[in-house]
Each structure stands twice: as structure tokens, then as C-alpha cells.
Scaffold this active site. Structure first.
Site, short mmCIF file in Angstrom:
data_model
loop_
_atom_site.label_atom_id
_atom_site.label_comp_id
_atom_site.label_asym_id
_atom_site.label_seq_id
_atom_site.Cartn_x
_atom_site.Cartn_y
_atom_site.Cartn_z
N GLU A 122 -1.56 -9.18 3.22
CA GLU A 122 -1.44 -9.73 4.58
C GLU A 122 -2.81 -10.07 5.18
OE1 GLU A 122 -1.12 -6.60 3.73
OE2 GLU A 122 -1.62 -5.20 5.32
N HIS B 54 -3.68 -5.13 0.20
CA HIS B 54 -3.13 -5.69 1.45
C HIS B 54 -3.15 -7.21 1.45
CE1 HIS B 54 -2.84 -1.91 3.76
NE2 HIS B 54 -3.78 -1.52 2.91
N CYS C 138 0.83 -1.21 0.00
CA CYS C 138 0.00 0.00 0.00
C CYS C 138 0.86 1.26 0.00
CB CYS C 138 -1.00 -0.06 1.15
SG CYS C 138 -2.49 0.88 0.76
N1 GLN Z 1 -2.08 6.62 2.81
C1 GLN Z 1 -2.16 5.87 1.61
C2 GLN Z 1 -3.51 6.02 0.95
O1 GLN Z 1 -4.49 6.32 1.58
C3 GLN Z 1 -1.85 4.40 1.85
C4 GLN Z 1 -2.81 3.72 2.75
C5 GLN Z 1 -2.29 2.42 3.30
O2 GLN Z 1 -1.09 2.18 3.33
N2 GLN Z 1 -3.19 1.59 3.80
O3 GLN Z 1 -3.64 5.79 -0.22
#
Ligand code: GLN
Length: 549
Positions: free
Chosen positions: A510, A508, A382
């Protein structure tokens, strides 16, 4: 109709109610029953999505896009079945439903009260998952500790359900602590007695007491707890500290938690537990042949719960590789171009973690640069993927001021930008790109090799996105967009051609790794780190040092 098990906690928080609930669920599942687990949290936030990870650890996201408590992660990792919004309910959500109904006039002029209106809504949700025949057993974990003001309506709802359902359809398991007093060299049962008394005063009497302890409980002590707390002698279960949470189901099996549960619920004809896969995983976990060190680059590293699912995914992937994965937490705020080589010299791979806001992002960018230039296995999740894109723009393409508009709205190269649909959104709760989305993978890419498929589905939680206005520039410069959302063309995976393992994912992974299905990205990353560790052994120290500089 399903049967219902409620799990409450007493004496102190952090006793591991989630793990006990998940272990019991695993054992019942291993005996052929269909089981689900849900968590009721007594706080007023509608969901934990708006909570800082320092407050509440990781926010776990389900396929249907619910932002939930991290215990749901344990439920999925243990049971290997997905959960949903229905599996996590907070006081905030209950009140929101009741207040919305009141505004619609549904209470027909009645005074709306905690009892019966709030408790009715709690009960409705507690019983919901058991009503369409999908499950034989629904386990409900009640967050917080007995005696908390906030959890009173939940305990009252359990009392009413106990009263309404036939005795054999409902069971309460109470988890407490038996502390060891070093000076007296004795285990003490009094806190447990008080905690059970407190629960009884609230109208609920436990059927089974699970006692967390650092030392084995004697039969005599168990009998004492049973007598004073008024449960059957076999219904006091010892829960000794375990070396890993994945040992807990086996410990509970040994203690007979599942058998006493089945007996009290009048369930007969259950199968012998089939824990073949589980035991296979544990035996691999306990017999590693190699060891690697992975740097976890994040800004919430003081609180391990903030990266719970990532840490657990490494345990699954390590076992799969018969490799002990040691996680080295590196605070991104303190990483600089100058100290990065020194900090990472003993590592075999880097995982740049998810996150929000600008604190520590420059350290994350320096980390990506180090991994890219030194052929060190890199895995960005992310925000970690977004940082990889920014690093490439700055240091390979040469756009020095490239950034994400999350951190710098005035950047001349907004390579990570807010999605169009996000621009109008003002409310913070539940408004990110959340839950499962499809991703189409380019054939022949590293991602394709890892997944062995050209279409996958992964869970998301973000607002910002790879800016497709720059896609051509990146491709010309060698950054491969190897996975895209088929409907919107959003870039979901980036990788590098001339690097042994460099992958960034907008989603994600994970959140989908389980004991029985370790996530292929983690499994392959650990494998790449193993190769890197082997390669390193043959290299003279000066070469490594030079390479790092
Ligand atoms: N802050 C980033 C976004 O909102 C990444 C979010 C995250 O790592 N879950 O796109």
C-alpha cells in the site's frame, strides 16, 4: 538553486494542508517543474514510528527506511516520485542533532539556544533538498496550527529564510478556514484575519491565503480577506470541500493557485499543465461500472487515518477496474468463529490489515479461515500475512497451538518468530526491518502473474518473520512461499494453490500505490473480488449460507 514554498495552517487542524501542498506540487509538476515536498512536524518524537496509530494515524515508510508522517504518502501518491528521510523532520530530530553536536563540542563553548542554534538546524534541513539541483521547487509543509507553542521555532526559521533569500525565491501559503454560521447564514472571515495576524506577529507574512470553505466565496468576500490580511487581490484562493482529495488539484487549477504562485516566484516560460493521466484516473474513478464490498479487518478501524495508504490504494485500484470499492470496516476484536459467517456474508473480499500486539489477532485468524474455506479473495498485509500462516498451521497442518512469538512466547509451534538480528535489540525507535528490500518471485505463481516479474522491491516495517524451520511442513501441506528475499531467504509472499485468490505479503504494498501507478496487488485483488461478486449472484442463498457455516 531551488525556490521555496512554505505552507502553514491556521484556525484549526485537519484543514488538509498536506492535500493543498500536494495539489500545488502536482500542478507545478504538471507544468514541467521538478518539485518535491517535505513536512516539518513540531512534536518531540524523533519520528512517528513510536506513535500509536490512534495518536497519529498511519506511519508511512519510505524506500530508505524512514518512518514518517502519513502526509508523505499523499506526496508520493500525487507526485509519483519517492520521498526519503530528508522529507520528514520533527522537533525531536532537530534537537537530537543539536544536542549530539553540543556533546561533541562543536559549539566551541557557546551557550546553545533555540535562536540561533535550533533555528539554524531547522533552516539547514529546510533548504537541504533544494541544494543539489534535483528540484526547481521545494514545498515545505509546517505541521500544526499557527499559534501553537511547538511550531514557533519553525515559523521563526521561515521568517529568517524569507529575510535571507531574494523575495522571488520564497513564498508563504497560509491555509485557513472560512466558517459558515448557519444562524447568521453567513461566511465569516474573522478567524482568518486573526490567524494571519498571529502569523504576522511571529514575523511571517503570507503571500497567498487558501481558504477552506463549505460554500463558494464571493468576489467581495475574497477582496475583504485580501484587504484585511494584506495580500494581493488575486492571492485569496477558495478551497471548497471536494468529493475526493484527487479533485483538489483540478479545483486549485481552476482557482489559479499555480499561476499566482509562479507569478510571485517570478517563474516564466512554464508549460501548459499536462494532467492527462490525472484526468484519465478521475474520469474512471467517477464512472464505476460495478461495485464490490471489501472487508477491512483491523483493530484501529475507529480511526480511518490508521489505514490511510490501504484506503487510497483501493481508490486507485477501484478506478483501474472501473469498480466502486466500498470498504466495510470490521473490528477484529469482535470477530469469532461463531459470528464470522454472518459478518462476512455480504462481502466480496477480505483484507487483513497490518498491526502490532495481541489485541484482535484471534478475530484475524478466524477471518483468514473463512476466506480460505469459502474461496473468498483474501489479501493479508504484514500482520495479515502472519495470521494467514498461523491459520494454516492450526487448521490445515493441525498444530492447534501454533502462534507468533509476538503474542505467545511459549507456543510449541512458533511459525512466526523474531528475526535473529532483532533478538538483541532493546530500543524501539527505528529498529524494525524498515524500507525497501528485494523479493524474488517463483515463476508461474499467482504473485508472478500479478507482478509480471521475478524480481521486485517492496517496503517493510516489521520485526517478526515466517519461521523457515517449518518451511518444508508448510510446503508439503500446500502453502506456497512464492516470494523470498534473495539474500536471506526470508519468506515475503505466501499463497495457496487451490484458491482463486489468496495472497499474504510480509511487506507493505500500500505504500507504493500511486494515482499514476496503482499497485498490481490491489488491482488484481479488486478484480478477483469482482469475479467473486459475480459468481455469488448465481448462487442460491442457502448454498452461500451453508458454505459459510
Ligand atoms: N507486528 C508484526 C511484526 O512486527 C507485524 C507488523 C506490521 O503489520 N506492520 O512483525
Amino acid at each position: 538553486m531551488a525556490k521555496y514554498i512554505f505552507v502553514t495552517g491556521g484556525v484549526t487542524s485537519s484543514l488538509g494542508k498536506g492535500i493543498i501542498a500536494a495539489s500545488l506540487a502536482k500542478l507545478l509538476q504538471s507544468r514541467g517543474l521538478k518539485v518535491t515536498i517535505q513536512k516539518f512536524d513540531p512534536y518531540i518524537n524523533v519520528d512517528p514510528g513510536t506513535l500509536n496509530p490512534y495518536e497519529h494515524g498511519e506511519c508511512y515508510v519510505t524506500d530508505d527506511g524512514a518512518e514518517t508522517d502519513l502526509d508523505l504518502g499523499h506526496y508520493e501518491r500525487f507526485l509519483n516520485i519517492p520521498t526519503s528521510q530528508a522529507n520528514n523532520v520533527t522537533t525531536g530530530r532537530i534537537y537530537q542533532t543539536v544536542i549530539n553536536k553540543e556533546r561533541e563540542g562543536e559549539y566551541l563553548g557557546k551557550t546553545v539556544q533555540v535562536v540561533p542554534h535550533i533555528t539554524d538546524e531547522i533552516k539547514r534541513r529546510m533548504l537541504l533538498l533544494g541544494q543539489n539541483g534535483d528540484y526547481d521547487i521545494v514545498i515545505t509543509e509546517i505541521g500544526g496550527t499557527v499559534g501553537d507553542i511547538e511550531s514557533l521555532p519553525f515559523v521563526e526559521a521561515v521568517r529568517q529564510i524569507q529575510w535571507e533569500l531574494p523575495e522571488e525565491d520564497c513564498l508563504v501559503v497560509h491555509l485557513t478556514l472560512i466558517p459558515y454560521l448557519k444562524a447568521a447564514q453567513e461566511l465569516k472571515t474573522k478567524p482568518t484575519q486573526h490567524s494571519v495576524r498571529m502569523l504576522s506577529q511571529e514575523g511571517v507574512h503570507p503571500d497567498i491565503i487558501v481558504c477552506r470553505t463549505e460554500h463558494p466565496l464571493t468576489d467581495e468576500l475574497k477582496r475583504k480577506v485580501a484587504l484585511f490580511c494584506n495580500v494581493k487581490p488575486g492571492a485569496v484562493i477558495e478551497a471548497m470541500d471536494a468529493s475526493t482529495i484527487y479533485e483538489v488539484p483540478l479545483k486549485m487549477l481552476q482557482e489559479g493557485l499555480d499561476i499566482i504562485t509562479l507569478k510571485q516566484l517570478h517563474i516564466n516560460g512554464y508549460a501548459a499543465p499536462d494532467l492527462t493521466k490525472w484526468r484519465g484516473f478521475l474520469s474512471k474513478l467517477n464512472s464505476p461500472k460495478t461495485k464490490i464490498k471489501i472487508g477491512l479487518i483491523g483493530k484501529y478501524i475507529e480511526l480511518q487515518d490508521a489505514y490511510k495508504s490501504i484506503l487510497e490504494s483501493f481508490i486507485h485500484a477501484g478506478a483501474m477496474n472501473q469498480c466502486k470499492v466500498q470498504i466495510v470496516n470490521v473490528h477484529s476484536e469482535f470477530i469469532t468463529e461463531e459470528n464470522v459467517a454472518e459478518k462476512f456474508k455480504d462481502l466480496d473480499g477480505l483484507l487483513v490489515a497490518p498491526g502490532f500486539g495481541s489485541r484482535g489477532v484471534e478475530g484475524k485468524i478466524s477471518s483468514v479461515k473463512y476466506a480460505r474455506e469459502n474461496n473468498m479473495p483474501f489479501f493479508g498485509i504484514c500482520l495479515g500475512m502472519q495470521m494467514a500462516v498461523i491459520e494454516y498451521a492450526r487448521n490445515v497442518i493441525g498444530w492447534k497451538d501454533a502462534h507468533s512469538t509476538e503474542m505467545n512466547t511459549a507456543t510449541p509451534y512458533p511459525v512466526i518468530a523474531l528475526m535473529d538480528e532483532q533478538k538483541k535489540i532493546r530500543k524501539k525507535g527505528g529498529t524494525m526491518r524498515l524500507g525497501a528490500y528485494a523479493c524474488e518471485i517463483v515463476e508461474g505463481s499467482l504473485a508472478h502473474k500479478i507482478y509480471g516479474s521475478t524480481m521486485i522491491s517492496e517496503r517493510h516495517r516489521h520485526r517478526w518473520e515466517f519461521n523457515n524451520a517449518y518451511l518444508g511442513d508448510f510446503e508439503n501441506a500446500g502453502l506456497i512461499p512464492s516470494g523470498k528475499n534473495p539474500e536471506k531467504g526470508l519468506v515475503e509472499i505466501v499463497e495457496l494453490k487451490n484458491h482463486p485468490f489468496f495472497i499474504g505479503v510480509q511487506y507493505h504494498p500500500e505504500l507504493k500505490s500511486t494515482v499514476e501507478n496503482p499497485h498490481p496487488l490491489f488491482v488484481n485483488f479488486v478484480n478477483a473480488a469482482k469475479s467473486y461478486a459475480e459468481w455469488k449472484v448465481g448462487q442460491p442463498a442457502e448454498k452461500l449460507q451453508k458454505q459459510a457455516i
